[in-house]
Write an enzyme that holds these catalytic residues in place. Structure first.
Site, PDB file in Angstrom:
ATOM      1  N   ARG A 244       0.845  -1.188   0.000  1.00 29.56           N
ATOM      2  CA  ARG A 244       0.000   0.000   0.000  1.00 29.56           C
ATOM      3  C   ARG A 244       0.881   1.238   0.000  1.00 29.56           C
ATOM      4  NH1 ARG A 244      -5.741   0.063   0.257  1.00 29.56           N
ATOM      5  NH2 ARG A 244      -6.049  -2.034  -0.490  1.00 29.56           N
ATOM      6  N   GLU A 273      -0.875   8.298  -4.961  1.00 26.58           N
ATOM      7  CA  GLU A 273      -1.541   7.750  -6.153  1.00 26.58           C
ATOM      8  C   GLU A 273      -2.802   8.532  -6.450  1.00 26.58           C
ATOM      9  OE1 GLU A 273      -2.450   3.468  -6.381  1.00 26.58           O
ATOM     10  OE2 GLU A 273      -0.534   3.163  -5.402  1.00 26.58           O
ATOM     11  N   HIS A 291       0.755   0.264  -9.875  1.00 28.14           N
ATOM     12  CA  HIS A 291      -0.206  -0.511  -9.064  1.00 28.14           C
ATOM     13  C   HIS A 291      -0.844  -1.650  -9.885  1.00 28.14           C
ATOM     14  CE1 HIS A 291      -2.974  -0.153  -5.318  1.00 28.14           C
ATOM     15  NE2 HIS A 291      -2.771  -1.412  -5.650  1.00 28.14           N
TER      16      HIS A 291
HETATM   17  N1  LIG Z   1      -0.002  -4.213  -5.451  1.00 28.35           N
HETATM   18  C1  LIG Z   1      -1.221  -4.670  -5.602  1.00 28.35           C
HETATM   19  O1  LIG Z   1      -1.818  -4.542  -6.675  1.00 28.35           O
HETATM   20  C2  LIG Z   1      -1.893  -5.391  -4.467  1.00 28.35           C
HETATM   21  C3  LIG Z   1      -2.821  -6.416  -4.763  1.00 28.35           C
HETATM   22  C4  LIG Z   1      -3.413  -7.096  -3.713  1.00 28.35           C
HETATM   23  C5  LIG Z   1      -3.123  -6.733  -2.394  1.00 28.35           C
HETATM   24  N2  LIG Z   1      -2.237  -5.721  -2.128  1.00 28.35           N
HETATM   25  C6  LIG Z   1      -1.921  -5.322  -0.759  1.00 28.35           C
HETATM   26  O2  LIG Z   1      -1.025  -6.271  -0.193  1.00 28.35           O
HETATM   27  C7  LIG Z   1      -1.104  -6.187   1.236  1.00 28.35           C
HETATM   28  C8  LIG Z   1      -1.116  -7.583   1.847  1.00 28.35           C
HETATM   29  O3  LIG Z   1      -2.258  -8.316   1.394  1.00 28.35           O
HETATM   30  P1  LIG Z   1      -2.572  -9.791   1.967  1.00 28.35           P
HETATM   31  O4  LIG Z   1      -3.650 -10.353   1.118  1.00 28.35           O
HETATM   32  O5  LIG Z   1      -1.302 -10.543   2.144  1.00 28.35           O
HETATM   33  O6  LIG Z   1      -3.151  -9.412   3.415  1.00 28.35           O
HETATM   34  P2  LIG Z   1      -3.216 -10.356   4.698  1.00 28.35           P
HETATM   35  O7  LIG Z   1      -4.241  -9.733   5.588  1.00 28.35           O
HETATM   36  O8  LIG Z   1      -3.371 -11.780   4.306  1.00 28.35           O
HETATM   37  O9  LIG Z   1      -1.764 -10.187   5.359  1.00 28.35           O
HETATM   38  C9  LIG Z   1      -1.311  -8.997   5.923  1.00 28.35           C
HETATM   39  C10 LIG Z   1      -0.446  -9.374   7.122  1.00 28.35           C
HETATM   40  O10 LIG Z   1       0.215  -8.199   7.593  1.00 28.35           O
HETATM   41  C11 LIG Z   1       0.339  -8.340   9.005  1.00 28.35           C
HETATM   42  N3  LIG Z   1       0.639  -7.035   9.579  1.00 28.35           N
HETATM   43  C12 LIG Z   1      -0.201  -6.049   9.933  1.00 28.35           C
HETATM   44  N4  LIG Z   1       0.487  -4.977  10.370  1.00 28.35           N
HETATM   45  C13 LIG Z   1       1.800  -5.317  10.305  1.00 28.35           C
HETATM   46  C14 LIG Z   1       3.000  -4.634  10.614  1.00 28.35           C
HETATM   47  N5  LIG Z   1       3.003  -3.373  11.083  1.00 28.35           N
HETATM   48  N6  LIG Z   1       4.176  -5.273  10.413  1.00 28.35           N
HETATM   49  C15 LIG Z   1       4.207  -6.547   9.955  1.00 28.35           C
HETATM   50  N7  LIG Z   1       3.088  -7.244   9.633  1.00 28.35           N
HETATM   51  C16 LIG Z   1       1.900  -6.630   9.802  1.00 28.35           C
HETATM   52  C17 LIG Z   1      -0.981  -8.951   9.431  1.00 28.35           C
HETATM   53  O11 LIG Z   1      -0.893  -9.581  10.687  1.00 28.35           O
HETATM   54  C18 LIG Z   1      -1.264  -9.931   8.296  1.00 28.35           C
HETATM   55  O12 LIG Z   1      -0.820 -11.233   8.614  1.00 28.35           O
HETATM   56  C19 LIG Z   1      -2.368  -5.357   1.522  1.00 28.35           C
HETATM   57  O13 LIG Z   1      -1.971  -4.048   1.857  1.00 28.35           O
HETATM   58  C20 LIG Z   1      -3.095  -5.330   0.208  1.00 28.35           C
HETATM   59  O14 LIG Z   1      -3.880  -4.186   0.062  1.00 28.35           O
HETATM   60  C21 LIG Z   1      -1.609  -5.062  -3.143  1.00 28.35           C
END
Ligand SMILES: NC(=O)c1ccc[n+]([C@@H]2O[C@H](COP(=O)([O-])OP(=O)(O)OC[C@H]3O[C@@H](n4cnc5c(N)ncnc54)[C@H](O)[C@@H]3O)[C@@H](O)[C@H]2O)c1
Length: 316
Positions: A244, A273, A291
């Site tokens: 993000r 963004e 993105h």
């Molecule tokens: N680039 C893209 O196009 C794209 C696409 C999909 C998702 N994403 C983003 O990827 C990220 C992760 O998605 P996901 O499906 O793995 O989510 P998820 O909820 O499965 O995993 C996120 C993990 O981060 C951990 N977490 C929270 N705060 C933290 C911190 N300060 N330090 C370390 N760990 C922490 C949580 O405990 C959780 O296990 C999200 O921000 C999502 O929006 C980006």
């Protein structure tokens, strides 16, 4: 039932819905005309990606809506709790794009260690006149194999990224305040599997030990990586943010690159963004994408399948 897929839906979703007798309208209705369209066409299910906003006013204006579906993970464009309070089911497809994001992280990492983002800009300009000079400037490439990848956030995408890393022979370390350990199974094309258990360690240890850091955390109030964290990293480390905008302090990142703490960075997401800061866009040590982490045909197919299955289950 009638479904309006306002931001598109892959054929893998349309086909099973139609087979189940559910009509699918594949049309992008402008935000201000959406409520009227939904009511006039008696739409039961509104499917969106990130473009269409499903706010309180739209929910209030469309009492016939039964399901709001988001193709993907983030629900920032939907007033989820309000919709639920009105008895509307809200669905998404959190796991569908994890491997796509993981592969984009590696597209950046492989590119970064061989300066591909820079070479792809300079070859068209000077490839025929300064070939040997360019060759020399990209001669200090590196391999990923044998290096340590540090993951901050070890949820769905963090774990998918770990699997790719393990598959190419990297060591993986991870920090996640809510996950102590993860059991990962790598599936190979011929049915063989190899399993790894990775116990998470402290954020400080990850920052200290990793050759490359990749962030996979949700949006949060404070930066996960800022000046203090850059100060803990190995000199010359690489960093990738495909999570993000706002989880890395971009000003601190540019400074860390200038100070030589970070040798290369890759950004798929940005604090401002859709108009990222020019200091990032013009920085030759940053590999950039707009993105597109989840934007693969395979992820779109899985999103379609998962949404269709949930709608069919609801209608049954
Ligand atoms: N680039 C893209 O196009 C794209 C696409 C999909 C998702 N994403 C983003 O990827 C990220 C992760 O998605 P996901 O499906 O793995 O989510 P998820 O909820 O499965 O995993 C996120 C993990 O981060 C951990 N977490 C929270 N705060 C933290 C911190 N300060 N330090 C370390 N760990 C922490 C949580 O405990 C959780 O296990 C999200 O921000 C999502 O929006 C980006």
């Amino acid at each position: 039932m009638k479904v309006l897929a306002n931001d598109g839906l892959s054929a893998s979703g349309v086909k099973p819905l139609e087979k189940a007798g559910i009509q699918v309208i594949l049309k992008t209705v402008a935000q201000e005309q959406l409520a009227d369209f939904i009511n006039e066409n008696k739409v039961d299910v509104l499917l969106v990606r990130s473009a269409t906003k499903v706010r309180k006013d739209l929910i209030d204006a469309c009492p016939g809506l039964k399901i709001i579906g988001r193709g993907g993970v983030g629900m920032d464009n939907i007033d989820v709790e309000y919709a639920k309070s009105k008895g509307i089911k809200v669905i998404n497809t959190p796991a569908a794009s994890s491997h796509s994001v993981a592969e984009l992280v590696f597209a950046h990492l492989f590119g970064m260690v061989r300066f591909l983002h820079d070479a792809n800009q300079n070859m068209p300009l000077m490839g025929d006149t300064h070939f040997n000079q360019l060759k020399k400037s990209y001669e200090k490439g590196a391999e990923l194999k044998g290096k340590t990848l540090g993951l901050l956030g070890f949820g769905r995408i963090g774990q998918a990224t770990a699997k790719v890393a393990l598959g190419i022979g990297m060591k993986v370390i991870a920090y996640d305040p809510f996950i102590d350990s993860a059991h990962l199974t790598l599936d190979f094309y011929d049915g063989q599997t190899v399993s790894f258990t990775i116990d998470t360690i402290s954020k400080e240890e990850v920052l200290k030990q990793a050759d490359f850091i990749s962030l996979h955390v949700p949006a949060q109030k404070e930066y996960v990586i800022s000046t203090k964290e850059f100060g803990m990293m190995k000199k010359g480390a690489g960093i990738v943010n495909a999570a993000r905008g706002g989880v890395i302090d971009e000003v601190a990142l540019v400074k860390a690159i200038e100070d030589g703490i970070i040798s290369n960075a890759a950004l798929d997401v940005f604090e401002s963004e859709p108009a990222p800061e020019i200091q990032l866009l013009m920085n030759k040590n940053i590999s950039l994408t707009p993105h597109i982490g989840a934007a693969t045909l395979e992820a779109q197919d899985r999103i379609g399948e998962e949404l269709a299955a949930q709608i069919i289950a609801y209608s049954a």
